[in-house]
Design a protein around this motif. Structure first.
Motif, mmCIF file in Angstrom:
data_model
loop_
_atom_site.group_PDB
_atom_site.id
_atom_site.type_symbol
_atom_site.label_atom_id
_atom_site.label_comp_id
_atom_site.label_asym_id
_atom_site.label_seq_id
_atom_site.Cartn_x
_atom_site.Cartn_y
_atom_site.Cartn_z
ATOM 1 N N ASP A 218 0.860 -1.191 0.000
ATOM 2 C CA ASP A 218 0.000 0.000 0.000
ATOM 3 C C ASP A 218 0.889 1.232 0.000
ATOM 4 N N VAL A 219 0.552 2.169 -0.867
ATOM 5 C CA VAL A 219 1.318 3.415 -0.936
ATOM 6 C C VAL A 219 0.505 4.521 -0.278
ATOM 7 N N ASN A 220 1.076 5.138 0.739
ATOM 8 C CA ASN A 220 0.383 6.210 1.458
ATOM 9 C C ASN A 220 1.208 7.477 1.429
ATOM 10 N N ILE A 221 0.555 8.589 1.774
ATOM 11 C CA ILE A 221 1.312 9.828 1.943
ATOM 12 C C ILE A 221 1.435 10.127 3.430
ATOM 13 N N THR A 222 2.453 10.878 3.771
ATOM 14 C CA THR A 222 2.655 11.244 5.168
ATOM 15 C C THR A 222 3.367 12.582 5.239
ATOM 16 N N GLY A 223 3.487 13.105 6.460
ATOM 17 C CA GLY A 223 4.164 14.394 6.667
ATOM 18 C C GLY A 223 5.674 14.237 6.706
ATOM 19 N N SER A 224 6.337 15.327 7.037
ATOM 20 C CA SER A 224 7.793 15.385 6.936
ATOM 21 C C SER A 224 8.485 14.780 8.151
ATOM 22 N N TRP A 225 9.552 14.028 7.876
ATOM 23 C CA TRP A 225 10.436 13.556 8.948
ATOM 24 C C TRP A 225 11.393 14.670 9.377
ATOM 25 N N GLY A 226 11.437 15.717 8.585
ATOM 26 C CA GLY A 226 12.365 16.809 8.862
ATOM 27 C C GLY A 226 13.611 16.774 7.997
ATOM 28 N N PHE A 227 13.809 15.654 7.303
ATOM 29 C CA PHE A 227 14.990 15.527 6.431
ATOM 30 C C PHE A 227 14.720 16.220 5.091
ATOM 31 N N CYS A 228 14.392 17.515 5.158
ATOM 32 C CA CYS A 228 13.905 18.210 3.963
ATOM 33 C C CYS A 228 14.926 18.231 2.833
ATOM 34 N N TRP A 229 16.214 18.162 3.191
ATOM 35 C CA TRP A 229 17.259 18.260 2.166
ATOM 36 C C TRP A 229 17.523 16.923 1.472
ATOM 37 N N MET A 230 16.863 15.871 1.957
ATOM 38 C CA MET A 230 17.081 14.549 1.359
ATOM 39 C C MET A 230 15.789 13.945 0.843
ATOM 40 N N GLU A 231 14.803 14.820 0.607
ATOM 41 C CA GLU A 231 13.561 14.316 0.037
ATOM 42 C C GLU A 231 13.817 13.836 -1.395
ATOM 43 N N PRO A 232 12.954 13.004 -1.921
ATOM 44 C CA PRO A 232 11.786 12.391 -1.295
ATOM 45 C C PRO A 232 12.168 11.253 -0.331
ATOM 46 N N CYS A 233 11.539 11.285 0.845
ATOM 47 C CA CYS A 233 11.728 10.225 1.828
ATOM 48 C C CYS A 233 10.569 9.224 1.725
ATOM 49 N N VAL A 234 10.920 7.954 1.862
ATOM 50 C CA VAL A 234 9.902 6.900 1.853
ATOM 51 C C VAL A 234 10.203 5.953 3.010
ATOM 52 N N ALA A 235 9.213 5.754 3.882
ATOM 53 C CA ALA A 235 9.363 4.780 4.966
ATOM 54 C C ALA A 235 8.705 3.482 4.533
ATOM 55 N N VAL A 236 9.430 2.391 4.690
ATOM 56 C CA VAL A 236 8.919 1.095 4.257
ATOM 57 C C VAL A 236 8.700 0.214 5.481
ATOM 58 N N ARG A 237 7.445 -0.169 5.682
ATOM 59 C CA ARG A 237 7.103 -1.040 6.809
ATOM 60 C C ARG A 237 6.847 -2.433 6.261
ATOM 61 N N SER A 238 7.465 -3.408 6.875
ATOM 62 C CA SER A 238 7.386 -4.779 6.351
ATOM 63 C C SER A 238 5.965 -5.324 6.469
ATOM 64 N N SER A 239 5.690 -6.337 5.694
ATOM 65 C CA SER A 239 4.323 -6.881 5.667
ATOM 66 C C SER A 239 3.910 -7.412 7.040
ATOM 67 N N ALA A 240 4.859 -7.912 7.811
ATOM 68 C CA ALA A 240 4.529 -8.411 9.149
ATOM 69 C C ALA A 240 4.449 -7.283 10.169
ATOM 70 N N GLY A 241 4.871 -6.086 9.752
ATOM 71 C CA GLY A 241 4.803 -4.936 10.656
ATOM 72 C C GLY A 241 5.882 -4.935 11.711
ATOM 73 N N THR A 242 6.925 -5.725 11.514
ATOM 74 C CA THR A 242 7.954 -5.821 12.541
ATOM 75 C C THR A 242 9.148 -4.918 12.261
ATOM 76 N N LYS A 243 9.201 -4.370 11.056
ATOM 77 C CA LYS A 243 10.379 -3.597 10.703
ATOM 78 C C LYS A 243 9.990 -2.431 9.784
ATOM 79 N N THR A 244 10.505 -1.254 10.124
ATOM 80 C CA THR A 244 10.289 -0.100 9.254
ATOM 81 C C THR A 244 11.630 0.566 8.992
ATOM 82 N N VAL A 245 11.910 0.815 7.720
ATOM 83 C CA VAL A 245 13.161 1.469 7.336
ATOM 84 C C VAL A 245 12.832 2.768 6.620
#
Lengths: 633, 158
Positions: free
Chosen positions: A59-86
């Motif tokens: 699922d692709v969602n939108i979210t607010g800023s992590w604050g790393f504005c100079w390294m956008e676009p940022c994408v957080a990836v949460r594993s299907s089991a929900g145990t890991k997010t990178v």
């Protein structure tokens, strides 16, 4: 707690849980003004297309800023089991195909783009995000949802503690709400630091109806974008904060005044308000409690002075956003001459946290006089132009070295502006000041609303002062001669100095203007000369050098420098002549030279031929035509 | 650009707005979003609808930098005047673009194809120095890149 609210929040939590337990990979793309400027919309589209085309379980969602504005676009990836997010950075659209293949299809990490592990264990190649220097020491309360929830989804907000503070406030009377606010010690976040609870109490005690709330989201300080991050990232925090204020201060309606330069913040706030109405959280008889509160977004149209609270009020209920003469104060006669309370975005946004967790929890984060956390943004000649939230207390040096990644190219910090064109300018020697209000007040300046600008030796102090005062001149409402005439005169004097026509009396002239402008009616005029005032103390040598020696050490002021051919044999001189917009780079009998009369000192030639050209002190001692004619006799 | 709207069209466009409710700015925004600028007849229509004078409405138009009384040029360059852009050479970029386009800041070409005006910082400072080309960020400029862009804009369509 109010049964309707309990039901709403319960339903929201169920929806959130269903999303979290979907067994699908979750890709959260930061979509805000900063990331869009760096291509996040293309990334989002590419991710959605890639997921759909390959029928990926993601699922692709939108979210607010992590604050790393100079390294956008940022994408957080949460594993299907929900145990890991990178968290990944710089995920540009051209990298999406490989990105999807590796992190979704193959279920691997992509260390070369990874910033850190948000949830789960560190790996050999990817450290914990919490160990990233930019994240260390941050306390994300206002920014807690940013990176996790969809700012356009009210259920996401409600499922993560949203409207719980409002629910608690519904069970308190106005006095108790104000007491909790006062106990928290929340000071106004627009720069003034005046206790929010006391302002609310002024409004509550006013004996006229209706009472109004205004949220000042006219974040006009160039280089500050903390309010934008919050509005674009978690707009309901502001809606809920204003609802709590409506209860505490007994207000009937509210306006969120947002500058037109923030179209996405306007859209997100409007969506949040519409969704809150749809759930019965705004309007008449809110959740059956008898509370009536309407909330509107008011779009500005480009006027810095509307950040002054009475200018803002005039902008809504009148025509021109000209600050009023106080008294009466807004709490007595504000919007449509009714009692009105104006707070900054960040001030209102803290109210839900205070109500949800209590004043003691909220204020416990810092030992400083100022309580709670504060958001800051960093820009200028620094490596990282980001947005953070920290407890009050760290020094400017910590902010620079740790959160702004140090100065570009490892250069020394020549100086900084703590918060907007009215706040003043300090020498790099002052980096050990803490990010609290008092040290700046002691210097006749102020910390400001959170946008810190750092500069190195490539910046000319006089040029920066001219720029900031010219900005204030442009933005003066025109009421006070001290302000509109005084700032105009100050700019003329500084332009003349820059053109090579500085006079020994000019420092006195500027000091007279500093004295004169403080008689202006509003903060705008009163603080227009702060930058000049503080820089005359902090960088006096540089002023004297410009005026007496006619020298600009930074090589910026156009009347004090000139471009010259340094090497006839260097590469790029042909290109320099081709790029020059005024034909100043010329060749005669095989010899290259710069026609100083044509040269506008844009420096394009030197970009083309760094070795062939140089900037030198202007050889002719005569002032330029501009210097001779500027500012009269 | 659409043809001049009729007085009736303008009246209908602003019919939702009411006097003394803070509707001046919303009405002006709606007119500008619809037509790209705020014409004299539009000012008169708003004044009539809000039961006020054209002078007061024009007073608002002239106070705020976003409101324009003429249609925008086909290509509008908004030059970011913020401190981060300035520290990255933004003012030299402005000088060079103005020299290339032969326009003052706030000016537009006689054929309305291109114009350049001041834009205010919106906090995308990692892209400094930047301009907005019809609202889209063009960042990390050099003076040379800005001149080439301005030359292309000026030369385009000829």
């Amino acid at each position: 707690m109010n049964v309707e609210l309990v039901n709403l929040r319960g339903a929201a939590r169920e929806k959130w849980a269903a999303e979290m337990n979907s067994g699908r990979v979750r890709l959260n793309v930061t979509l805000d003004t900063s990331s869009i400027a760096r291509g996040a919309e293309d990334t989002l589209a590419a991710l959605r297309n890639g997921v759909a085309a390959n029928k990926l379980a993601a699922d692709v969602n939108i979210t607010g800023s992590w604050g790393f504005c100079w390294m956008e676009p940022c994408v957080a990836v949460r594993s299907s089991a929900g145990t890991k997010t990178v968290l990944y950075a710089n995920v540009t659209a051209d990298r999406v195909e490989e990105f999807l293949d590796r992190v979704v299809v193959q279920g691997q990490d992509m260390p070369e783009l990874a910033l850190g592990i948000v949830e789960g264990n560190a790996t050999a190649e990817i450290p914990l995000l919490a160990d990233h220097p930019f994240m260390k020491g941050q306390v994300r309360r206002l920014m807690a949802n940013l990176g996790f929830t969809d700012p356009e989804n009210i259920d996401h907000y409600m499922a993560n503690g949203g409207y719980e503070g409002f629910g608690k406030a519904l069970e308190m009377d106005a006095e108790a709400i104000i007491k909790e606010m006062l106990d928290s010690g929340l000071g106004g976040r627009g720069g003034g630091g005046f206790p929010a609870g006391r302002k609310w109490d002024f409004l509550r005690s006013a004996n006229a109806d209706p009472r109004y709330l205004i949220c000042n989201a006219d974040e006009g300080d160039p280089g500050a974008w903390v309010n934008r991050v919050l509005m674009e990232g978690d707009p309901h925090l502001i809606v809920e904060g204003m609802l709590i204020a409506a209860l505490g201060a007994k207000a009937r309606a509210g306006y969120i005044y947002i500058r037109y330069e923030y179209p996405l913040a306007i859209d997100r706030m409007r969506k949040a308000i519409a969704d809150a109405y749809a759930k019965g959280l705004l309007g008449e008889n809110i959740l059956g409690t008898g509370l009536d509160f309407d909330l509107y977004v008011f779009k500005g149209a480009g006027a810095y002075v509307c950040g002054e609270e009475t200018g803002l009020i005039n902008s809504i209920d009148s025509y021109r956003g000209m600050p009023r003469i106080k008294p009466p104060f807004p709490a007595q006669a504000g919007l449509w001459n009714k009692p009105t309370n104006v707070n900054n975005v960040e001030s209102y946004a803290n109210a839900p946290l205070i109500m949800r967790n209590g004043a003691a929890w909220w204020s416990g984060v810092s030992d400083e006089k100022e309580k709670g956390t504060k958001m800051f943004t960093f820009s200028g000649s620094v490596n990282w132009q980001g947005c953070i939230e920290i407890p009050f207390g760290p020094t400017v040096r910590t902010a620079l070295d740790q959160y702004a990644g140090g100065m570009k190219g490892g250069k020394a910090c020549k100086g900084f502006q703590p918060g907007g064109p009215l706040s003043g300018m300090l020498n790099g020697r002052e980096l050990d000041l803490t990010l609290t209000l008092d040290p700046y007040r002691g210097k006749g300046m102020f910390l400001g609303s959170g946008g810190i600008v750092f500069f190195d030796d490539s910046a000319c102090v006089i040029d920066m002062c001219k720029f900031f005062v010219a900005f204030c001149e442009d933005e003066s409402c025109g009421r006070c001669t001290t302000c509109h005439g005084g700032s105009q005169r100050a700019v003329e004097v500084m332009r003349r100095i820059q053109a090579g026509g500085g006079r020994e009396a000019d420092i006195d002239n500027l000091e007279k203007l500093i004295q004169t402008l403080v008689w202006s009616n509003c903060l705008h005029g009163q603080f227009t000369m702060t930058t000049v005032k503080t820089s005359l103390k902090e960088f006096r040598d540089e002023w004297v050098e410009h005026i007496v020696d006619k020298r600009c050490r930074a090589g910026v002021c156009e009347g004090l420098i000139q471009y010259r051919v340094r090497s006839q044999t260097a590469s790029g001189l042909e290109e320099a002549a081709a790029i020059c917009p005024t034909g100043a780079v010329q060749q005669e009998r095989g010899q290259w030279f710069i026609d100083d009369g044509l040269c506008i000192r844009c420096g394009a030639c030197k970009e083309q031929s760094p070795d062939g050209l140089e900037v030198v002190p202007r050889l002719a001692a005569t002032p330029t035509l501009a210097a001779a004619t500027a500012a009269g006799g | 650009m659409s043809a001049e709207p009729s007085a009736q069209e303008l009246r209908d466009l602003v019919a939702e707005f009411e006097p003394n409710k803070g509707h001046v700015m919303p009405a002006l925004h709606k007119v500008q979003e619809t037509y790209g600028y705020i014409s004299r007849p539009a000012i008169e229509a708003i004044a009539r609808q809000l039961n006020t004078t054209p002078a007061l409405v024009y007073g608002a138009v002239s106070f705020y930098s976003d409101f324009r009384t003429h249609p925008p040029a086909q290509t509008e360059i908004a030059w970011c005047s913020g401190p981060a852009c300035r520290l990255a050479g933004g003012d030299r970029i402005r000088e060079a673009m103005q020299a290339t386009l032969e326009l003052p800041l706030g000016g537009e070409s006689d054929d309305h194809r291109y114009g350049i005006h001041v834009g205010q910082c919106n906090g995308t400072c990692s892209e400094a120095p930047q301009v907005w080309l019809n609202g889209q960020v063009v960042g990390n400029l050099t003076v040379s890149k800005a001149i080439e862009m301005a030359r292309e804009i000026r030369g385009g369509g000829e």
